[in-house]
Design an enzyme around this catalytic site. Sequence first.
Site, PDB file in Angstrom:
ATOM      1  N   ASP A   8       6.238 -37.381  32.562  1.00 24.91           N
ATOM      2  CA  ASP A   8       7.298 -36.067  33.116  1.00 24.91           C
ATOM      3  C   ASP A   8       5.707 -36.164  33.801  1.00 24.91           C
ATOM      4  O   ASP A   8       5.172 -35.263  33.480  1.00 24.91           O
ATOM      5  CB  ASP A   8       7.499 -35.852  31.705  1.00 24.91           C
ATOM      6  CG  ASP A   8       9.196 -34.799  32.670  1.00 24.91           C
ATOM      7  OD1 ASP A   8       9.683 -35.247  32.950  1.00 24.91           O
ATOM      8  OD2 ASP A   8       9.081 -33.885  32.563  1.00 24.91           O
ATOM      9  N   HIS A  16      -3.631 -36.681  38.996  1.00 23.51           N
ATOM     10  CA  HIS A  16      -3.175 -35.939  37.395  1.00 23.51           C
ATOM     11  C   HIS A  16      -3.249 -37.138  36.284  1.00 23.51           C
ATOM     12  O   HIS A  16      -3.148 -37.569  35.374  1.00 23.51           O
ATOM     13  CB  HIS A  16      -1.889 -35.173  37.429  1.00 23.51           C
ATOM     14  CG  HIS A  16      -0.721 -35.692  38.397  1.00 23.51           C
ATOM     15  ND1 HIS A  16      -1.246 -36.291  39.551  1.00 23.51           N
ATOM     16  CD2 HIS A  16       0.705 -35.744  37.594  1.00 23.51           C
ATOM     17  CE1 HIS A  16      -0.136 -36.975  40.046  1.00 23.51           C
ATOM     18  NE2 HIS A  16       1.303 -36.254  38.946  1.00 23.51           N
ATOM     19  N   ARG A  17      -2.109 -38.778  36.971  1.00 18.16           N
ATOM     20  CA  ARG A  17      -1.481 -39.531  36.137  1.00 18.16           C
ATOM     21  C   ARG A  17      -3.115 -40.192  35.882  1.00 18.16           C
ATOM     22  O   ARG A  17      -2.588 -40.916  34.414  1.00 18.16           O
ATOM     23  CB  ARG A  17      -0.185 -39.937  37.213  1.00 18.16           C
ATOM     24  CG  ARG A  17       0.797 -41.376  35.575  1.00 18.16           C
ATOM     25  CD  ARG A  17       1.369 -41.503  36.550  1.00 18.16           C
ATOM     26  NE  ARG A  17       2.176 -40.796  36.847  1.00 18.16           N
ATOM     27  CZ  ARG A  17       2.563 -40.263  38.643  1.00 18.16           C
ATOM     28  NH1 ARG A  17       1.940 -40.618  39.860  1.00 18.16           N
ATOM     29  NH2 ARG A  17       3.608 -38.700  38.335  1.00 18.16           N
TER      30      ARG A  17
END
Length: 208
Positions: A68, A190-191
Amino acid sequence: MRVVLASNNAKKLVELQRLFAALPIELVTQGSLGIAEAEEPHHTFVENALAKARHAAAEAGCAAIADDSGLCVDALGGAPGVVSAHYATVVLPAADREAQRAVQDAANNALLLDRLQGQADRRASFVSTLVALRHADDPQPLIAFGRWQGEILDAPRGEAGFGYDPLMFIPALGRSVAQMPAEEKSRCSHRALAARDMLALMRAHWLA
């Protein structure tokens, strides 16, 4: 080891497959198994990721991982946050999922620029939360976080990536996320940061 990705986003699957290539796992989307997307009723990334992973694990009967993620803009109090994917309300075309996603992305970007008109503070972060479960009732979920800081541009730049990538400028790299080659994004995003932590957690707790 088969792991179901609790997403039907083809671009996200490709990105995560690249990031998890070092592990002896087969990553498949829930859509390829006929599993519908879970509800995301919560106000935090971690709660929504856990809900999605649990749903996919229960339906598939095997391990699952959910991401998410979203964009958090300082001047907007963290918005769009958990509603990043559906920030703008649009009428989607009766076409394939990727065409619908492109329309939604364009509307989201336009709304974000509208909300930031006249705003000097353009600081923002891409945030990713990964949650992995061995099964739906796993009492020990693996949880990893990643944050990528940047600034929102006045207009889109670049053709690569998806979502808010054309608007997210990374000062340290001198370009937008949509101007980066896939390999560079896989190292810096970020992932990618969350995935590196998740790789270590999986090796220590699932594959040891």
